[in-house]
Design a protein around this motif. Sequence first.
Motif, PDB file in Angstrom:
ATOM      1  N   TYR A   2       0.824  -1.198   0.000  1.00 31.79           N
ATOM      2  CA  TYR A   2       0.000   0.000   0.000  1.00 31.79           C
ATOM      3  C   TYR A   2       0.862   1.253   0.000  1.00 31.79           C
ATOM      4  CZ  TYR A   2      -3.923   3.001   1.273  1.00 31.79           C
ATOM      5  OH  TYR A   2      -4.872   3.975   1.303  1.00 31.79           O
ATOM      6  N   GLY A   5       2.389   1.505  -3.426  1.00 35.36           N
ATOM      7  CA  GLY A   5       1.380   1.661  -4.467  1.00 35.36           C
ATOM      8  C   GLY A   5       0.584   2.943  -4.368  1.00 35.36           C
ATOM      9  N   ALA A   6       0.412   3.464  -3.172  1.00 33.24           N
ATOM     10  CA  ALA A   6      -0.453   4.636  -3.038  1.00 33.24           C
ATOM     11  C   ALA A   6       0.317   5.942  -2.986  1.00 33.24           C
ATOM     12  CB  ALA A   6      -1.328   4.495  -1.794  1.00 33.24           C
ATOM     13  N   ARG A  58       4.353   3.437  -9.740  1.00 36.30           N
ATOM     14  CA  ARG A  58       4.201   2.837  -8.423  1.00 36.30           C
ATOM     15  C   ARG A  58       3.429   1.521  -8.426  1.00 36.30           C
ATOM     16  NH1 ARG A  58       0.774   7.317  -8.600  1.00 36.30           N
ATOM     17  NH2 ARG A  58      -1.414   6.729  -8.403  1.00 36.30           N
ATOM     18  N   VAL A  59       2.379   1.428  -9.257  1.00 37.02           N
ATOM     19  CA  VAL A  59       1.553   0.226  -9.216  1.00 37.02           C
ATOM     20  C   VAL A  59       2.367  -0.969  -9.691  1.00 37.02           C
ATOM     21  CG1 VAL A  59      -0.471  -0.867 -10.191  1.00 37.02           C
ATOM     22  CG2 VAL A  59      -0.587   1.487  -9.444  1.00 37.02           C
ATOM     23  N   ILE A  96       3.274  -4.178  -7.277  1.00 39.78           N
ATOM     24  CA  ILE A  96       2.871  -5.546  -7.587  1.00 39.78           C
ATOM     25  C   ILE A  96       4.098  -6.431  -7.733  1.00 39.78           C
ATOM     26  CG2 ILE A  96       1.719  -6.990  -9.272  1.00 39.78           C
ATOM     27  CD1 ILE A  96      -0.227  -4.879  -9.739  1.00 39.78           C
ATOM     28  N   LEU A 129       4.485  -9.768  -5.509  1.00 42.14           N
ATOM     29  CA  LEU A 129       4.477 -11.111  -6.091  1.00 42.14           C
ATOM     30  C   LEU A 129       5.821 -11.798  -5.919  1.00 42.14           C
ATOM     31  CD1 LEU A 129       2.356 -10.642  -9.278  1.00 42.14           C
ATOM     32  CD2 LEU A 129       1.718 -11.635  -7.107  1.00 42.14           C
ATOM     33  N   ILE A 180     -11.429   2.867  -2.393  1.00 41.25           N
ATOM     34  CA  ILE A 180     -10.984   3.333  -1.075  1.00 41.25           C
ATOM     35  C   ILE A 180     -11.367   4.789  -0.866  1.00 41.25           C
ATOM     36  CG2 ILE A 180      -8.655   3.915  -1.911  1.00 41.25           C
ATOM     37  CD1 ILE A 180      -9.328   2.444   1.538  1.00 41.25           C
ATOM     38  N   TYR A 239      -1.659 -12.995  -7.929  1.00 39.40           N
ATOM     39  CA  TYR A 239      -1.654 -11.912  -8.909  1.00 39.40           C
ATOM     40  C   TYR A 239      -3.056 -11.405  -9.200  1.00 39.40           C
ATOM     41  CZ  TYR A 239      -0.880  -9.121 -13.014  1.00 39.40           C
ATOM     42  OH  TYR A 239      -0.855  -8.080 -13.886  1.00 39.40           O
ATOM     43  N   MET A 284      -4.628  -9.752  -6.227  1.00 44.81           N
ATOM     44  CA  MET A 284      -4.013  -8.453  -5.994  1.00 44.81           C
ATOM     45  C   MET A 284      -4.505  -7.419  -6.994  1.00 44.81           C
ATOM     46  SD  MET A 284      -2.396  -8.361  -3.397  1.00 44.81           S
ATOM     47  CE  MET A 284      -3.331  -9.713  -2.731  1.00 44.81           C
ATOM     48  N   VAL A 332      -7.287  -5.719  -5.589  1.00 42.00           N
ATOM     49  CA  VAL A 332      -6.820  -4.858  -4.499  1.00 42.00           C
ATOM     50  C   VAL A 332      -6.173  -3.597  -5.067  1.00 42.00           C
ATOM     51  CG1 VAL A 332      -5.189  -4.701  -2.580  1.00 42.00           C
ATOM     52  CG2 VAL A 332      -6.524  -6.767  -2.900  1.00 42.00           C
ATOM     53  N   VAL A 333      -5.377  -3.795  -6.114  1.00 42.97           N
ATOM     54  CA  VAL A 333      -4.709  -2.656  -6.733  1.00 42.97           C
ATOM     55  C   VAL A 333      -5.740  -1.679  -7.294  1.00 42.97           C
ATOM     56  CG1 VAL A 333      -3.363  -2.012  -8.751  1.00 42.97           C
ATOM     57  CG2 VAL A 333      -2.511  -3.759  -7.207  1.00 42.97           C
ATOM     58  N   PHE A 379      -7.432   0.106  -4.247  1.00 44.25           N
ATOM     59  CA  PHE A 379      -6.650   0.951  -3.352  1.00 44.25           C
ATOM     60  C   PHE A 379      -5.740   1.923  -4.086  1.00 44.25           C
ATOM     61  CE2 PHE A 379      -8.044  -2.286  -0.552  1.00 44.25           C
ATOM     62  CZ  PHE A 379      -8.113  -1.694   0.686  1.00 44.25           C
ATOM     63  N   LEU A 380      -5.247   1.534  -5.242  1.00 45.89           N
ATOM     64  CA  LEU A 380      -4.169   2.321  -5.830  1.00 45.89           C
ATOM     65  C   LEU A 380      -4.583   3.091  -7.070  1.00 45.89           C
ATOM     66  CD1 LEU A 380      -1.353  -0.351  -5.461  1.00 45.89           C
ATOM     67  CD2 LEU A 380      -2.109   1.322  -3.810  1.00 45.89           C
ATOM     68  N   LYS A 381      -5.771   2.836  -7.596  1.00 45.29           N
ATOM     69  CA  LYS A 381      -6.171   3.585  -8.785  1.00 45.29           C
ATOM     70  C   LYS A 381      -7.195   4.652  -8.412  1.00 45.29           C
ATOM     71  CE  LYS A 381      -4.527   0.573 -12.066  1.00 45.29           C
ATOM     72  NZ  LYS A 381      -4.538  -0.112 -13.298  1.00 45.29           N
TER      73      LYS A 381
END
Lengths: 508, 496
Positions: free
Chosen positions: A143, A146-147, A153-154, A158, A162, B376, B433, B436, B439-440, B443-445
């Motif tokens: 987080y 990514g945030a 960042r994404v 990831i 992974l 989020i 993967y 996630m 989740v990505v 939370f992240l977009k």
Amino acid sequence: MENILSILVFFPAVAGLLGFIVDKESARTYGITVAAIEFLLSLWLWFSFDTSNAGMQFVEMIPLIPDMGISYYLGADGISLFIILMTTLMTLIGMASMGETKNIKNMIVTLLFLEMTMVGVFVALDAIIFYLFWELSLVPMLYIVGAWGGPLRVYAAIKFFLYTFMGSLIMLVGMLFVAYIYHNLTGVWSFAITDWYALVLPVNYQLWLFAAFFIGFAIKVPMFPFHTWIPYAHGQAPTIGSVILAAVLLKMGTYGFVRFSLPMFPDASVLAITPIAVLSLIMIIYTAMIAYAQKDMKQVIAYSSVSHMGIIMLGLFAMNAEGLSGSVFQMLSHGIVSGALFMLVGMIYDRRHTKLMSEFGGIASVMPKFAVIFGIMLMASVGLPLTIGFVGEFLVLLGFYQVSPMMTILAGTSIILGAVYMLRVMKRTFFGPLNNEENKKLKDLNGRETWSLIPLVAIVIWLGVYPKPVLEPIDNSVKALLSFMDEKAITQEAKDMISVAKSSKEAN
Amino acid sequence: MLEPINVSLESLNLITLAPMLIAIAGGLIILIIDLLNGKLHKSLYVMLTILVLFVDFGSVLGLNVNERGFFDVMLIDGISIVSQLMIIGGSMIFIPLALTSKRFHEYSYPEFFALFLFMIAGFQFMVATDNLILIFVGLETASLALYTLIALHNRANSYEAAVKYFTMGALAAGFFAMGSAVVYALTGSVELYKVAEVMATRLNETGLMIAVFGSSVLLLVAFAFKLSLFPFHTWVPDVYEGASAALAGYMSVVPKIAAFVVSIRLFGMYIDLGIEWVRWTILIIAVLTMTLSNIMALVQNDVKRMLAYSSISHAGFIIAALALDTTEGNTAIFLYYALFMFTNLGAFSMLWISRHKKRRFDSRYDHPYEKFAGLIQIMPMGAVIMGLFMFSLAGVPPFSVFWGKVYVMQAAVNAGYIWLAIIMGLNSAIAAYYYMKLVVYMFLKDPVKDVDVVYYNISKPLMAMVGFATVATVAAIFYVQPLVSYIYYMISASGY
């Protein structure tokens, strides 16, 4: 306080939950207060720690899932003690030095959860509990990168998740297999590491299990060739993410080697000395060369930190007290120094929104305080005597010299190479003509920034001059570990390799 | 002259039939109530269904282990009790999903709830017998009810899904009937314990082995359809897509438990007889199922289809435990589903409450990833909860599915299949993967522009169910121990 370890683990988590309710403006103060209390608790742990006792202390044990042999089992020895101290210190200072960020409240809460998982990893004595904290630490880090990270960042988040997730799943299979062997021999299930230590495994089993654990730990360290995730993670992470990643998360991997691989598989570890040494040498030299080629300051530090992790790995597999103690000490010093360097780069990035060295030059004259602190940290990173960086590096090289003088000479180039790329950063950033207009208006460090760096400078010099209070408890635990490995080793070759007798006193 | 047949009521041991009869009676009661007053609200029917299931649950709990009844056709062993409890429990937590805030066509029919109860009775029959004929009857009762429940969802692709499922199901039923017929022809019995006895004495006859080969291939195909195993899994994503999310979640758990019980009885018997190729076939199918469906799940653009493929992968994961043929392996099947049930319930309910009447983000899919982008920022609580379910499904400790995975992998290692445990580990990494990915997105977009409330269909009862699933997912570490020991005790008591 018999249950101080549980308090240390769960205090930040509870505080994190309550942090959701705290309002936005006071979130930072709340976070710093909590981290400070946590740091004081860890100081209390040090204070009540019996340095003459090399075994596990503050042990807590509650059976959780007896049918599967899983229990809530915590304990700390000299090795984990200082890593915990470093963790709580770096979290506190990282949080205190953090500039304005968006969603500061989420950041604080995430950091507090991350702190729980990090402390948890270093005190867990049950493999499943260890694995639990180990995996859980990925979530807040995912987080954070990514945030709050950079443009890629994404992808970086990831990749980080992974890569490390896959490695640890193989490690999990290894853990299940050890538990299975334990079950076969004793008839009961147990994931307690101290129970596992009692197992004497045939060499071929040791090799397979060593390999399984190795994948999990090596990706985290990150050892060559499993290091490809880290430039992305560091490159994209926000300052605080890089600080925590370099200072603490990478240490989980090396700590794993100390806690699992060495004591459980002594013969396999001895057999693995050469391959691991070769990989570590590649890490040391190759990443140092890459560091030299970087244009971005942060990437230089990222690669230099991989290079220094190579020194730590080399020390772990020296199989003597100097190497191992030096290695554990180097974990601390690397944590503090690289954390500080990432913070410093973050501070200049906040001012100029660039980390490219070509954008700077001669800024020592406008930012003298910054330049001095940067210089001290840089010297410590290079391993200048009387700084914290020297002690660990010297001990590691001393230790490994007994294994292979040739390889030690090669590893010793890290000091030269480190000086080369670090002084290049110094020269291009701080010295020379101040000819970029934008740099002329740069403000020097403000009070908050200065005061968050001063303690680190103090530690760097204090432990560089007088490492005994830290080195001695580490040394005790390391010697206990070595004599244990010596007793447990089954092949004569391993017994010959593992040298218990010598101490590292002369280093002081 | 023929002797009159005397059957005493005690010898029938009718108590073994009581649970199914309760469910059937409950369905009939609902139909009668509708007959008397046709304008009642769905909440009455939901609550009646839960009450009936509650009584049903109690009656199963009261059964004694290892009893037979009704001309020895019913078999109440540990497996049948555990699986009945799970079937009823699972149904009890899924049926409140009917209490949505928006009006849905299917829930206005009381027949929906009656069919639901008949279906449960069918599943219970399936698991509480080792008689091939009764298994067939239970299977068909349950399946026919389920086809109708899907079709009641009153959308064009629901009909398509129902027809597809029906066709596939009918094919599977045919395979099962043929396989059973061959078994009967070989051994002169449809009772599995007698079949095992007869087969054990004649294992060295080559002719018989060929017939055994034929029968077990037919039965394997039939159950591969039901358990959605490779290469008979292709119906799953389409059927789940067409069914309502609530029913899709239900289908990914409860019918599979019933099918697993029959598989344990059938294929466990073959493996016990020393027919090794059955074990290997199952293992190969398991590895292919978990790997290929994982890869398919990677490329999905729709969360619901992703969850469909992932539930195929979970089924592959678990069928491997069956091939181990150890008590731990069989325990692992039930433990895994017990833990998986809550998380999957949660994940599908989150989709269910985010359902819109019109498709807003995509012309084909209801739940494309974009829909959840930046959740989020819009609904932090919803995003966190959905994130927890995804982490659990990916096997991140300490969430519930992790413990199931550990137990399955431990069972595999114990049985000496370390390579299997490693494949399971690698598959979990692949699966991480696509979990996630959601989740990505959450939370992240950043959110897609002009988005209105995502959780459109939310209501208090649904929130309660999701809250319950969240607690069960997060707090798994505290109840895994009693669950393991209960299931292990029941399974070992019935000799599996």
